[in-house]
Design a protein around this motif. Sequence first.
Motif, PDB file in Angstrom:
ATOM      1  N   GLU A 141     -25.169  11.613 -21.335  1.00 43.57           N
ATOM      2  CA  GLU A 141     -26.098  12.022 -22.396  1.00 43.57           C
ATOM      3  C   GLU A 141     -26.144  13.533 -22.616  1.00 43.57           C
ATOM      4  OE1 GLU A 141     -29.911   9.294 -22.438  1.00 43.57           O
ATOM      5  OE2 GLU A 141     -29.470   9.912 -20.356  1.00 43.57           O
ATOM      6  N   ILE A 142     -25.646  14.299 -21.675  1.00 44.65           N
ATOM      7  CA  ILE A 142     -25.830  15.753 -21.680  1.00 44.65           C
ATOM      8  C   ILE A 142     -25.278  16.415 -22.942  1.00 44.65           C
ATOM      9  CG2 ILE A 142     -25.259  17.915 -20.452  1.00 44.65           C
ATOM     10  CD1 ILE A 142     -27.390  16.086 -19.095  1.00 44.65           C
ATOM     11  N   ASN A 143     -24.092  16.044 -23.373  1.00 40.33           N
ATOM     12  CA  ASN A 143     -23.485  16.707 -24.530  1.00 40.33           C
ATOM     13  C   ASN A 143     -24.265  16.507 -25.822  1.00 40.33           C
ATOM     14  OD1 ASN A 143     -21.398  18.058 -23.274  1.00 40.33           O
ATOM     15  ND2 ASN A 143     -20.051  16.284 -23.355  1.00 40.33           N
ATOM     16  N   GLU A 144     -25.107  15.497 -25.892  1.00 39.58           N
ATOM     17  CA  GLU A 144     -25.887  15.225 -27.106  1.00 39.58           C
ATOM     18  C   GLU A 144     -27.224  15.958 -27.120  1.00 39.58           C
ATOM     19  OE1 GLU A 144     -24.259  13.601 -29.443  1.00 39.58           O
ATOM     20  OE2 GLU A 144     -22.656  13.426 -27.970  1.00 39.58           O
ATOM     21  N   LEU A 145     -27.610  16.584 -26.020  1.00 49.78           N
ATOM     22  CA  LEU A 145     -28.913  17.223 -25.918  1.00 49.78           C
ATOM     23  C   LEU A 145     -28.928  18.597 -26.584  1.00 49.78           C
ATOM     24  CD1 LEU A 145     -29.817  16.412 -22.205  1.00 49.78           C
ATOM     25  CD2 LEU A 145     -30.656  15.269 -24.274  1.00 49.78           C
ATOM     26  N   ASN A 146     -30.126  18.997 -27.033  1.00 45.15           N
ATOM     27  CA  ASN A 146     -30.325  20.345 -27.556  1.00 45.15           C
ATOM     28  C   ASN A 146     -30.473  21.282 -26.359  1.00 45.15           C
ATOM     29  OD1 ASN A 146     -30.895  22.549 -29.177  1.00 45.15           O
ATOM     30  ND2 ASN A 146     -33.081  22.063 -29.311  1.00 45.15           N
ATOM     31  N   MET A 147     -29.359  21.884 -25.960  1.00 46.84           N
ATOM     32  CA  MET A 147     -29.355  22.837 -24.856  1.00 46.84           C
ATOM     33  C   MET A 147     -28.137  23.743 -25.012  1.00 46.84           C
ATOM     34  SD  MET A 147     -28.150  20.426 -21.588  1.00 46.84           S
ATOM     35  CE  MET A 147     -28.961  21.442 -20.446  1.00 46.84           C
ATOM     36  N   PRO A 148     -28.249  24.987 -24.530  1.00 51.74           N
ATOM     37  CA  PRO A 148     -27.101  25.895 -24.629  1.00 51.74           C
ATOM     38  C   PRO A 148     -25.863  25.312 -23.943  1.00 51.74           C
ATOM     39  CG  PRO A 148     -29.082  27.107 -24.062  1.00 51.74           C
ATOM     40  CD  PRO A 148     -29.426  25.649 -23.968  1.00 51.74           C
ATOM     41  N   ASN A 149     -24.704  25.592 -24.515  1.00 55.93           N
ATOM     42  CA  ASN A 149     -23.451  25.040 -24.004  1.00 55.93           C
ATOM     43  C   ASN A 149     -23.150  25.453 -22.575  1.00 55.93           C
ATOM     44  OD1 ASN A 149     -22.715  23.424 -26.156  1.00 55.93           O
ATOM     45  ND2 ASN A 149     -21.705  25.112 -27.225  1.00 55.93           N
ATOM     46  N   PHE A 150     -23.550  26.661 -22.157  1.00 55.02           N
ATOM     47  CA  PHE A 150     -23.220  27.081 -20.799  1.00 55.02           C
ATOM     48  C   PHE A 150     -23.923  26.213 -19.756  1.00 55.02           C
ATOM     49  CE2 PHE A 150     -26.905  29.767 -21.612  1.00 55.02           C
ATOM     50  CZ  PHE A 150     -27.567  29.828 -20.382  1.00 55.02           C
ATOM     51  N   TYR A 151     -25.084  25.635 -20.081  1.00 55.39           N
ATOM     52  CA  TYR A 151     -25.728  24.672 -19.176  1.00 55.39           C
ATOM     53  C   TYR A 151     -24.901  23.390 -19.096  1.00 55.39           C
ATOM     54  CZ  TYR A 151     -30.135  27.329 -19.303  1.00 55.39           C
ATOM     55  OH  TYR A 151     -31.094  28.287 -19.196  1.00 55.39           O
ATOM     56  N   LYS A 152     -24.456  22.909 -20.249  1.00 55.76           N
ATOM     57  CA  LYS A 152     -23.645  21.688 -20.292  1.00 55.76           C
ATOM     58  C   LYS A 152     -22.377  21.865 -19.461  1.00 55.76           C
ATOM     59  CE  LYS A 152     -25.356  20.434 -24.868  1.00 55.76           C
ATOM     60  NZ  LYS A 152     -25.021  20.191 -26.281  1.00 55.76           N
ATOM     61  N   GLU A 153     -21.745  23.037 -19.606  1.00 55.72           N
ATOM     62  CA  GLU A 153     -20.515  23.319 -18.850  1.00 55.72           C
ATOM     63  C   GLU A 153     -20.795  23.375 -17.348  1.00 55.72           C
ATOM     64  OE1 GLU A 153     -19.283  26.948 -20.714  1.00 55.72           O
ATOM     65  OE2 GLU A 153     -18.745  25.919 -22.576  1.00 55.72           O
ATOM     66  N   ALA A 154     -21.899  23.976 -16.950  1.00 55.93           N
ATOM     67  CA  ALA A 154     -22.245  24.067 -15.525  1.00 55.93           C
ATOM     68  C   ALA A 154     -22.538  22.686 -14.940  1.00 55.93           C
ATOM     69  CB  ALA A 154     -23.437  25.005 -15.326  1.00 55.93           C
ATOM     70  N   ILE A 155     -23.234  21.854 -15.692  1.00 51.89           N
ATOM     71  CA  ILE A 155     -23.526  20.486 -15.225  1.00 51.89           C
ATOM     72  C   ILE A 155     -22.232  19.706 -15.066  1.00 51.89           C
ATOM     73  CG2 ILE A 155     -24.619  18.298 -15.863  1.00 51.89           C
ATOM     74  CD1 ILE A 155     -26.834  20.063 -17.231  1.00 51.89           C
ATOM     75  N   ALA A 156     -21.337  19.823 -16.042  1.00 51.23           N
ATOM     76  CA  ALA A 156     -20.052  19.113 -15.967  1.00 51.23           C
ATOM     77  C   ALA A 156     -19.238  19.604 -14.766  1.00 51.23           C
ATOM     78  CB  ALA A 156     -19.266  19.307 -17.257  1.00 51.23           C
ATOM     79  N   ARG A 157     -19.237  20.917 -14.538  1.00 53.28           N
ATOM     80  CA  ARG A 157     -18.513  21.472 -13.392  1.00 53.28           C
ATOM     81  C   ARG A 157     -19.078  20.953 -12.078  1.00 53.28           C
ATOM     82  NH1 ARG A 157     -19.012  27.109 -14.203  1.00 53.28           N
ATOM     83  NH2 ARG A 157     -17.707  26.738 -16.009  1.00 53.28           N
TER      84      ARG A 157
END
Length: 161
Positions: A141-157
């Motif tokens: 679900e993370i990529n669909e959320l309203n949040m800065p991309n650098f958070y999404k990248e850190a979570i994925a990492r």
Amino acid sequence: MIENYKVVTGMLLSNHSICYHGCILYTPYLVPVSVKGIVFDRDTVWLRSNERGEWELPRGKIDLGEQPTETVIREIREELGYEVVVKDLISAHMYTIEKSIDESSGVLVLMYMCDIVSRSGIFELNGEAGKAEFKAFQISEINELNMPNFYKEAIARAAAI
């Protein structure tokens, strides 16, 4: 412009400048540091809603005398009620929040992966920025959320570790 400077032991300094050997003026770039925890609970990750209507990682600022890893442990305990151990620094990112009181010139965001040791308390209902809302999201679900991309990248990492 000379009125903005002062002489200290023979060196001309502005209020925020440092004079090194040879008197080369350097003005430090001072920014706050925000420490975030990436906390996975089974196949979900915990996020909090912020005052800008975005989702972000549980977080806090470093207290005087505190190390960043101590900050993330304290903040996760205060916000989520979890005791955690810090596993790894996943990402460091300079972020500018234009309408912020203390982060409009940038904030250094340190994101640490944390493992849950135990549940020690309850969720924080009111934080420094007002009402706090926490939710566990599926990684998908993370990529669909309203949040800065650098958070999404850190979570994925972190999820890939």
